[in-house]
Design a protein around this motif. Structure first.
Motif, PDB file in Angstrom:
ATOM      1  N   ALA A 143       0.889  -1.280  -0.075  1.00 18.32           N
ATOM      2  CA  ALA A 143       0.014  -0.139  -0.109  1.00 18.32           C
ATOM      3  C   ALA A 143       0.775   1.208  -0.130  1.00 18.32           C
ATOM      4  N   HIS A 144       2.015   1.297   0.696  1.00 18.18           N
ATOM      5  CA  HIS A 144       2.725   2.430   0.846  1.00 18.18           C
ATOM      6  C   HIS A 144       3.612   2.617  -0.690  1.00 18.18           C
ATOM      7  N   LEU A 145       4.014   1.417  -1.177  1.00 23.52           N
ATOM      8  CA  LEU A 145       4.458   1.526  -2.581  1.00 23.52           C
ATOM      9  C   LEU A 145       3.590   2.108  -3.365  1.00 23.52           C
ATOM     10  N   ILE A 201       8.002   2.089   4.872  1.00 27.42           N
ATOM     11  CA  ILE A 201       8.399   1.085   3.740  1.00 27.42           C
ATOM     12  C   ILE A 201       9.796   0.428   4.234  1.00 27.42           C
ATOM     13  N   ARG A 202      10.468   1.073   4.893  1.00 28.51           N
ATOM     14  CA  ARG A 202      11.968   0.476   5.337  1.00 28.51           C
ATOM     15  C   ARG A 202      11.491  -0.434   6.563  1.00 28.51           C
ATOM     16  N   GLU A 203      10.716   0.007   7.359  1.00 26.51           N
ATOM     17  CA  GLU A 203      10.413  -0.533   8.648  1.00 26.51           C
ATOM     18  C   GLU A 203       9.750  -1.959   8.200  1.00 26.51           C
ATOM     19  N   GLN A 204       8.677  -1.876   7.316  1.00 24.95           N
ATOM     20  CA  GLN A 204       8.189  -3.207   6.860  1.00 24.95           C
ATOM     21  C   GLN A 204       9.012  -3.944   6.224  1.00 24.95           C
ATOM     22  N   ARG A 205       9.566  -3.702   5.645  1.00 23.98           N
ATOM     23  CA  ARG A 205      10.794  -4.543   4.881  1.00 23.98           C
ATOM     24  C   ARG A 205      11.681  -5.210   5.934  1.00 23.98           C
ATOM     25  N   ARG A 206      12.212  -4.454   6.896  1.00 27.04           N
ATOM     26  CA  ARG A 206      13.105  -5.060   7.809  1.00 27.04           C
ATOM     27  C   ARG A 206      12.257  -6.072   8.543  1.00 27.04           C
ATOM     28  N   ALA A 207      10.895  -5.522   9.006  1.00 25.21           N
ATOM     29  CA  ALA A 207      10.159  -6.728   9.917  1.00 25.21           C
ATOM     30  C   ALA A 207       9.757  -7.790   9.160  1.00 25.21           C
ATOM     31  N   LEU A 208       9.434  -7.908   7.625  1.00 23.47           N
ATOM     32  CA  LEU A 208       9.281  -8.928   6.858  1.00 23.47           C
ATOM     33  C   LEU A 208      10.571  -9.751   6.834  1.00 23.47           C
ATOM     34  N   ALA A 209      11.609  -9.215   6.712  1.00 23.20           N
ATOM     35  CA  ALA A 209      12.900 -10.234   6.339  1.00 23.20           C
ATOM     36  C   ALA A 209      13.152 -10.634   7.866  1.00 23.20           C
ATOM     37  N   PHE A 210      12.940 -10.070   8.992  1.00 21.70           N
ATOM     38  CA  PHE A 210      13.237 -10.792  10.087  1.00 21.70           C
ATOM     39  C   PHE A 210      12.212 -11.677  10.295  1.00 21.70           C
ATOM     40  N   HIS A 211      10.876 -11.676  10.017  1.00 16.52           N
ATOM     41  CA  HIS A 211       9.748 -12.580  10.257  1.00 16.52           C
ATOM     42  C   HIS A 211      10.048 -13.871   9.478  1.00 16.52           C
ATOM     43  N   LEU A 212      10.567 -13.628   8.184  1.00 21.33           N
ATOM     44  CA  LEU A 212      10.939 -14.663   7.395  1.00 21.33           C
ATOM     45  C   LEU A 212      12.064 -15.406   7.749  1.00 21.33           C
ATOM     46  N   ALA A 236      -4.037  -4.704  -0.168  1.00 16.33           N
ATOM     47  CA  ALA A 236      -2.917  -3.289  -0.268  1.00 16.33           C
ATOM     48  C   ALA A 236      -3.733  -2.336  -1.001  1.00 16.33           C
ATOM     49  N   VAL A 237      -4.560  -2.908  -2.041  1.00 14.60           N
ATOM     50  CA  VAL A 237      -5.269  -1.536  -2.966  1.00 14.60           C
ATOM     51  C   VAL A 237      -6.321  -1.217  -2.055  1.00 14.60           C
ATOM     52  N   THR A 238      -7.099  -2.035  -1.171  1.00 13.10           N
ATOM     53  CA  THR A 238      -7.959  -1.459  -0.302  1.00 13.10           C
ATOM     54  C   THR A 238      -7.391  -0.487   0.638  1.00 13.10           C
ATOM     55  N   LEU A 239      -6.197  -0.747   1.251  1.00 14.42           N
ATOM     56  CA  LEU A 239      -5.719   0.068   2.333  1.00 14.42           C
ATOM     57  C   LEU A 239      -5.289   1.600   1.578  1.00 14.42           C
TER      58      LEU A 239
END
Length: 145
Positions: A58-60, A78-89, A112-115
């Motif tokens: 959604a942010h992208l 965007i940076r925080e979500q990517r960091r959190a996703l990488a950590f989660h994975l 994402a589109v809805t958001l």
């Protein structure tokens, strides 16, 4: 502890179940509810992955479709979500196949589109995600605005 305690106080129930497991009292365990809780852990991990991915996308979308409003706040999200996703994975590698699942991708795109619509009031977003998952997750990648 009885199955009723699961219904009235899940925290007390879980502590009791852990105590019984550690003591080796397997015949006293509430196996049906333990199985449900274990399944719920997996579902929770999947929901976190989906939620973070939808927020990131959604942010992208906002970044691409509202270039005049691009901000450091959006970049931080965007940076925080990517960091959190990488950590989660990294913590839950069995979730990685979800990223390649077309049905999962379609559902995340819709979320994402809805958001993005709710946050921008805009419409006209593509019906399908135009970006590769590798780009979405790449730390420095941003869509052209």
């Amino acid at each position: 502890m009885t199955a009723a305690s699961y219904e009235t106080d899940v925290v007390a129930w879980s502590n009791e179940q852990a105590r019984l497991l550690r003591a080796g009292h397997f015949d006293q365990l509430d196996l049906e509810h333990i199985a449900e809780e274990i399944e719920d852990v997996g579902k929770s991990e999947q929901r976190e992955l989906a939620s973070r991915m939808a927020v990131l996308i959604a942010h992208l979308l906002k970044w691409q479709y509202q270039p005049e409003r691009q901000s450091t706040s959006w970049q931080r999200t965007i940076r925080e979500q990517r960091r959190a996703l990488a950590f989660h994975l990294k913590q839950v590698p069995s979730l990685k196949p979800k990223l390649a699942d077309p049905e999962w991708q379609e559902a995340i795109w819709a979320d994402a589109v809805t958001l993005a619509i709710n946050e921008t009031g805009m419409g006209g977003f593509p019906d399908q995600c135009p970006w590769a998952v590798a780009d979405i997750l790449a730390q420095e990648w941003l869509p052209a605005g």
